[in-house]
Write a protein that holds these residues in place. Sequence first.
Motif, PDB file in Angstrom:
ATOM      1  N   MET A 163       0.822  -1.207   0.000  1.00 36.61           N
ATOM      2  CA  MET A 163       0.000   0.000   0.000  1.00 36.61           C
ATOM      3  C   MET A 163       0.858   1.261   0.000  1.00 36.61           C
ATOM      4  SD  MET A 163      -3.176  -0.330  -0.235  1.00 36.61           S
ATOM      5  CE  MET A 163      -4.447  -1.556  -0.096  1.00 36.61           C
ATOM      6  N   LEU A 164       2.061   1.180   0.593  1.00 33.72           N
ATOM      7  CA  LEU A 164       2.903   2.381   0.649  1.00 33.72           C
ATOM      8  C   LEU A 164       3.565   2.610  -0.703  1.00 33.72           C
ATOM      9  CD1 LEU A 164       4.192   4.612   2.432  1.00 33.72           C
ATOM     10  CD2 LEU A 164       6.049   3.023   2.871  1.00 33.72           C
ATOM     11  N   GLN A 165       3.323   3.806  -1.295  1.00 34.12           N
ATOM     12  CA  GLN A 165       3.943   4.126  -2.578  1.00 34.12           C
ATOM     13  C   GLN A 165       5.416   4.471  -2.339  1.00 34.12           C
ATOM     14  OE1 GLN A 165       1.929   3.968  -5.517  1.00 34.12           O
ATOM     15  NE2 GLN A 165       0.604   3.001  -3.990  1.00 34.12           N
ATOM     16  N   HIS A 166       6.251   4.197  -3.363  1.00 38.16           N
ATOM     17  CA  HIS A 166       7.694   4.282  -3.126  1.00 38.16           C
ATOM     18  C   HIS A 166       8.194   5.702  -2.850  1.00 38.16           C
ATOM     19  CE1 HIS A 166       8.701   5.996  -7.067  1.00 38.16           C
ATOM     20  NE2 HIS A 166       7.666   5.303  -7.476  1.00 38.16           N
ATOM     21  N   HIS A 167       7.431   6.748  -3.234  1.00 37.70           N
ATOM     22  CA  HIS A 167       7.932   8.104  -3.023  1.00 37.70           C
ATOM     23  C   HIS A 167       7.561   8.667  -1.647  1.00 37.70           C
ATOM     24  CE1 HIS A 167       4.140   8.076  -5.224  1.00 37.70           C
ATOM     25  NE2 HIS A 167       3.826   9.178  -4.621  1.00 37.70           N
ATOM     26  N   PHE A 168       6.965   7.874  -0.783  1.00 43.48           N
ATOM     27  CA  PHE A 168       6.687   8.332   0.583  1.00 43.48           C
ATOM     28  C   PHE A 168       7.555   7.566   1.579  1.00 43.48           C
ATOM     29  CE2 PHE A 168       2.578   9.378  -1.471  1.00 43.48           C
ATOM     30  CZ  PHE A 168       2.598  10.747  -1.230  1.00 43.48           C
ATOM     31  N   ALA A 169       7.887   8.253   2.683  1.00 42.80           N
ATOM     32  CA  ALA A 169       8.746   7.618   3.685  1.00 42.80           C
ATOM     33  C   ALA A 169       7.969   6.577   4.480  1.00 42.80           C
ATOM     34  CB  ALA A 169       9.326   8.678   4.620  1.00 42.80           C
ATOM     35  N   ASP A 170       6.718   6.931   4.892  1.00 45.43           N
ATOM     36  CA  ASP A 170       5.908   5.976   5.639  1.00 45.43           C
ATOM     37  C   ASP A 170       4.425   6.243   5.386  1.00 45.43           C
ATOM     38  OD1 ASP A 170       5.309   8.237   7.207  1.00 45.43           O
ATOM     39  OD2 ASP A 170       7.001   7.812   8.538  1.00 45.43           O
ATOM     40  N   MET A 171       3.566   5.407   5.952  1.00 39.50           N
ATOM     41  CA  MET A 171       2.119   5.511   5.743  1.00 39.50           C
ATOM     42  C   MET A 171       1.587   6.853   6.222  1.00 39.50           C
ATOM     43  SD  MET A 171       0.982   2.938   4.132  1.00 39.50           S
ATOM     44  CE  MET A 171      -0.771   2.644   4.360  1.00 39.50           C
ATOM     45  N   GLU A 172       2.155   7.357   7.330  1.00 39.09           N
ATOM     46  CA  GLU A 172       1.652   8.598   7.891  1.00 39.09           C
ATOM     47  C   GLU A 172       1.885   9.768   6.929  1.00 39.09           C
ATOM     48  OE1 GLU A 172       2.488   9.316  12.044  1.00 39.09           O
ATOM     49  OE2 GLU A 172       2.565  11.448  11.621  1.00 39.09           O
ATOM     50  N   GLN A 173       3.099   9.806   6.371  1.00 40.87           N
ATOM     51  CA  GLN A 173       3.403  10.875   5.415  1.00 40.87           C
ATOM     52  C   GLN A 173       2.489  10.763   4.192  1.00 40.87           C
ATOM     53  OE1 GLN A 173       6.924  10.645   3.036  1.00 40.87           O
ATOM     54  NE2 GLN A 173       7.352  12.825   3.238  1.00 40.87           N
ATOM     55  N   GLN A 174       2.243   9.541   3.754  1.00 41.31           N
ATOM     56  CA  GLN A 174       1.381   9.314   2.587  1.00 41.31           C
ATOM     57  C   GLN A 174      -0.032   9.833   2.849  1.00 41.31           C
ATOM     58  OE1 GLN A 174       1.716   5.657   0.137  1.00 41.31           O
ATOM     59  NE2 GLN A 174      -0.314   5.172   0.887  1.00 41.31           N
TER      60      GLN A 174
END
Lengths: 223, 103
Positions: free
Chosen positions: A1-12
């Motif tokens: 679910m986490l896209q590669h350009h985000f550091a973590d789920m929260e940032q996403q």
Amino acid sequence: MLQHHFADMEQQKDASSLGMWVFLITEIMFFGGMFAAYLVYRYNFYDAFVAGSTSLNVWIGGINTCVLIVSSLTMAMAVHSAQLGRQRALVIYLVLTLIFGFTFLGLKAVEYHAKYVEHHIPGQHFKFDKYEDMSGKEVESHVDQGQSQIFFSLYFALTGMHAMHMVVGAGLLTTLILMSLAGKFNASYYTPVENIGLYWHFVDIVWIFLFPLLYLINRVHHV
Amino acid sequence: MSEHIVSPKIYLAVFGTLISMTLVTWFASTVDLSTGGVNFNPVVALAIAGFKAVMVILFFMHVKYSTRLTKVVIACGFVWLFILLSLTMVDYLSRALLTSPSQ
């Protein structure tokens, strides 16, 4: 679910809700333009605006305000259920929100029909010489017909665009219901629920301003 | 920060406030609030609507618990709305308007 350009789920998640808010700000400016037109004409054609406002059905308007607030509560509870991963509660709250949305639109249709019967829709057959006040008593009106047409044009533009947003919201809610029935959401992924929730609350806020500005301009003195 | 879960009790309290404020604004519109030649009815109506909007934004839309960046962006949006409305009115209030289009 986490896209590669985000550091973590929260940032996403923060990024997606920021993006939704930027969209909502364009919506604020869109409605803001119509509110500006409303302010200019209300200032200049005050008497016609009071008469037009008093001819609107304040009971339907008030009940619709409450219906929308209830639907906002059920939408907030839908997001809450999604956060906790409660799938069944999520579907139930989304369906409730959709039902209240349709209740609002149904009552709006009743109002529009009454205006159609009374010839209060701007155009060739527009005639605003009498209307019913809050107690159902018929009141003669001597305000300028052109100025009254401007009030009703703004009334239909503002409530019409608001209703169109409700129709779009109903479509979005239907999609959410289907997605949640298919088990697409869980406690770590519910971004569509959250963002459509933001949209739904925004539409509620627009109506919170429309109700006093259109229905309650001056219910003390008759013009 | 985004994982903050708001208690349903808070949602219910906000809901109660919103419904009662709707009743207050409805009632206030039937009372003559003009003093000294100034009609305060629209001021009261807009103050109540603004308060209701802030309640929805802060709690139902979780802005109270969102990042500072989101808060600043939203505040900027309202500043632009204020510029739109205030500069429009400064222009229109300082000039004569054409009379009714039907005349």
